[in-house]
Design a protein around this motif. Sequence first.
Motif, short mmCIF file in Angstrom:
data_model
loop_
_atom_site.label_atom_id
_atom_site.label_comp_id
_atom_site.label_asym_id
_atom_site.label_seq_id
_atom_site.Cartn_x
_atom_site.Cartn_y
_atom_site.Cartn_z
N THR A 80 0.80 -1.23 0.00
CA THR A 80 0.00 0.00 0.00
C THR A 80 0.84 1.29 0.00
N PRO A 81 1.91 1.38 0.83
CA PRO A 81 2.68 2.64 0.82
C PRO A 81 3.29 2.93 -0.55
N ASP A 82 3.46 1.89 -1.37
CA ASP A 82 4.11 2.09 -2.66
C ASP A 82 3.13 2.22 -3.81
N ILE A 83 1.83 2.09 -3.51
CA ILE A 83 0.80 2.28 -4.54
C ILE A 83 0.62 3.79 -4.75
N PHE A 84 0.34 4.19 -5.97
CA PHE A 84 0.19 5.61 -6.28
C PHE A 84 -0.82 6.27 -5.33
N GLN A 85 -0.36 7.28 -4.61
CA GLN A 85 -1.21 8.03 -3.69
C GLN A 85 -1.85 7.20 -2.58
N GLN A 86 -1.42 5.96 -2.43
CA GLN A 86 -2.01 5.03 -1.45
C GLN A 86 -3.52 4.91 -1.61
N GLN A 87 -3.99 5.16 -2.83
CA GLN A 87 -5.42 5.06 -3.10
C GLN A 87 -5.64 4.14 -4.29
N TYR A 88 -6.69 3.33 -4.23
CA TYR A 88 -6.95 2.39 -5.31
C TYR A 88 -8.05 2.92 -6.21
N PRO A 89 -7.79 3.08 -7.52
CA PRO A 89 -8.83 3.57 -8.43
C PRO A 89 -10.08 2.70 -8.33
N ASN A 90 -11.25 3.32 -8.53
CA ASN A 90 -12.47 2.52 -8.39
C ASN A 90 -13.04 2.02 -9.71
N SER A 91 -12.18 1.83 -10.71
CA SER A 91 -12.60 1.15 -11.94
C SER A 91 -11.37 0.73 -12.73
N ASN A 92 -11.58 -0.21 -13.66
CA ASN A 92 -10.51 -0.60 -14.57
C ASN A 92 -10.03 0.62 -15.34
N GLN A 93 -11.01 1.43 -15.76
CA GLN A 93 -10.70 2.62 -16.54
C GLN A 93 -9.82 3.58 -15.75
N GLY A 94 -10.04 3.64 -14.42
CA GLY A 94 -9.27 4.55 -13.58
C GLY A 94 -7.77 4.28 -13.67
N VAL A 95 -7.41 3.00 -13.77
CA VAL A 95 -5.99 2.63 -13.90
C VAL A 95 -5.44 3.15 -15.22
N MET A 96 -6.24 2.98 -16.28
CA MET A 96 -5.77 3.42 -17.61
C MET A 96 -5.64 4.94 -17.68
N THR A 97 -6.54 5.65 -16.96
CA THR A 97 -6.45 7.10 -16.94
C THR A 97 -5.14 7.55 -16.32
N LEU A 98 -4.74 6.88 -15.23
CA LEU A 98 -3.47 7.23 -14.58
C LEU A 98 -2.28 6.88 -15.46
N LEU A 99 -2.38 5.77 -16.19
CA LEU A 99 -1.32 5.41 -17.13
C LEU A 99 -1.21 6.44 -18.24
N ALA A 100 -2.37 6.86 -18.76
CA ALA A 100 -2.38 7.78 -19.89
C ALA A 100 -1.80 9.14 -19.50
N SER A 101 -2.06 9.58 -18.26
CA SER A 101 -1.58 10.90 -17.85
C SER A 101 -0.12 10.84 -17.40
N GLY A 102 0.43 9.65 -17.31
CA GLY A 102 1.82 9.54 -16.88
C GLY A 102 1.99 9.55 -15.37
N ALA A 103 0.86 9.54 -14.63
CA ALA A 103 0.95 9.56 -13.17
C ALA A 103 1.58 8.27 -12.64
N VAL A 104 1.27 7.14 -13.29
CA VAL A 104 1.92 5.89 -12.92
C VAL A 104 2.62 5.32 -14.15
N SER A 105 3.58 4.42 -13.92
CA SER A 105 4.32 3.83 -15.03
C SER A 105 3.86 2.41 -15.31
N MET A 106 3.07 1.84 -14.38
CA MET A 106 2.69 0.44 -14.57
C MET A 106 1.38 0.17 -13.86
N GLY A 107 0.57 -0.74 -14.43
CA GLY A 107 -0.69 -1.08 -13.79
C GLY A 107 -1.26 -2.35 -14.38
N ALA A 108 -2.26 -2.93 -13.66
CA ALA A 108 -2.94 -4.12 -14.15
C ALA A 108 -4.16 -3.71 -14.97
N VAL A 109 -4.27 -4.22 -16.21
CA VAL A 109 -5.36 -3.81 -17.12
C VAL A 109 -5.94 -5.02 -17.84
#
Lengths: 392, 300
Positions: A248-277
């Motif tokens: 958890t401390p190493d997850i982006f913002q210690q918050q879990y997106p509430n949809s599959n799409q939410g992960v892709m949004t963070l990937l697209a904006s460059g906020a995270v470098s890796m995610g499960a999709v």
Amino acid sequence: MQAKKWRKMSGRGARVLLAGGMLGAGALSATVAGAAASSVAPRKSSGPTGTITVFSQGDVNVQNLWTNTLIPRYEKSHPGDHVKFVFSTSSSENSVVFDELAASAKAHKNSVYDIVDGAVPAEAAAAKLLTPVTPAEVPLMKEINPNAFKVVNGEAIPLRGSEVLIAYNSQAVPNPPTTLDALLAWIKAHPGQFTYCNPADGGSGSAFVQAVLAKYTPAADNLKMALGYSPKSESSWSAGLAELKSLTPDIFQQQYPNSNQGVMTLLASGAVSMGAVWSDQATTALHNGQLPKSIKLTELTPPLAGGPDYLGVPSNVSATEKALAFQFINWTLQNPQQVGIVRAMNGTPAIEFQYLPKSIAAEFASYSSSPELPYSANTDSDMNSKWQSTVG
Amino acid sequence: MKTAIQRGWYFLAASPPVVLVAVFIGFPIAVTVTYTLGHLGGANSAISSIALHQVSSHGRLATFGAYSSVLTSHSFLEDLVATVWVTAASVGLVLVLAWLVALYGRLADTRIARLLTSFAVVPLFIPVVIGSYAILQFWSYGGLVKTLAHAVGLPGFPALGYTLGGVVLAEVWVSLPFAVLMIGSGLRSIPDSAFDAARDAGASVARATWTVLLPMNLVPTIIATSFTGISILGSFTVPYLVGPTSPNLLGPDAAQTFQSFNEPQQAEVIAMVIFALAIVVAVPYLWATYRSNNNAPGAA
């Protein structure tokens, strides 16, 4: 959602189970070409005619598949047949439909729906609310890997499939991890660079959580929890939950997106470098530019969970509607429709690659021959609950 | 003096909504209460046939097993605390802001004042889901606020997206229009003479507001407080979209327990807790309406 753990799969809207050998290893074999040409033009059916009612749930890509591809093609090739389509983008509607099935069966009344798609069939099959499928009604089921029927007690038929992959920004991560252990080490070495969605909100998050739990769980117990409900086996989850909590401390913002799409949004904006999709959702996003070209998809070894989206026919529909429903389902398994599904939403076909044009198999060459079996509906509900109380 | 026949007609006129509420709300609530107490048969048999981790009363009158399992759960207690403080903070902020806007509109009868009171009602016309998502994007990591703060050399500026602070902000946005309308119309109905008399006697604006306007506008303020509090207690969209994974408010918690954990009995226990909290918040409202009805012109 309820007995049922419906996950909200934005983008696919469906609960995915097992993948068996859908993407079968033998798929790329030489038999491909010959079989491909067979069922090209849909023919006028000699079967019964009438109206069937279909329920489906998912994102707009699922809705478009039905309203722009499947239904118009079917009604065109089957004059006199009509498909009444009920669709919801809200996953909470799944529970309403599931409850309707359970209540109508209990009251010995006919179901409103003749075919259910999305998250409902897996749950309904577990509750024995669907009609068992036989080759007499669905001759083309012989082209589907038999393993795909095991998790649904032979009561539902795959329509399409997908699996959970790791998406990464190739500019930031030149050498992505290829195993789960390497991924976990990478996450801890790169705080704030990885995320997965809340497993209660998206199947991509479920697959990641399940993989970590499964790491510490005996294989026999994992299989038991995938094929049914085995509360005793869940006791071995505690090590995996502790591991997830330590992430958890190493997850982006210690918050879990509430949809599959939410992960892709963070990937697209460059906020995270890796995610499960999801494979299909991410591939579609890459095609239409929602994800930049620098995002690449990779599969872990062993792979994360994945599998087919099912169609089911409730046990409590009239004989005529049952015949119509199976006629429709058999039609969706024909070559042109399966190719249409691949084209429309980048889902994997339900039938094995050897029955499809060679080019289709090539498109999925980088996918696994056997993604992990996802946990069953009730197991998944418990997994969501335990994740929420210990990790979330 | 009304005749018995007149009273009968009044009752008949009111009965359709009463029947509607009794059948479509009262009955389901009664069924839900029996389910939380462990009665799995009858009207609950369909839901109980698919639920996980149910507690059955086994034919006895009631069991509180479902209540004790929920009320002792650590994550529920965290959510309960979050719900209470978010509700209290949001209601407090809404009241302060609504009073300031309404007071300005009442005391400064200028075009700008009227414009401001009209603007305060704008959130009423923007769907909650749109407003929540906009606030989330605006205040999230990478949103406009964080970006501007970063640009002016404040890299540590908090991103309110996915925090309870963000939930408070969005709840205030959603609740402000009703409170402004309620408190503003109450203030406008207070005659100028009452306020002016206090000013003539030498009271400052603040003093006249505190001793004249506030007591005379108490009932609308209490109504605004209760309604705002109840709607925030049971809110779902705002905390679901803007709030953190955990702890979050009881609304998303109940939905998640019902949908994702497949524990409808526990979800309904959570609903009962929200219900109980709402009753507490409603008590001042009932007192206020009773008082204002008794004080209404023509009442005995």
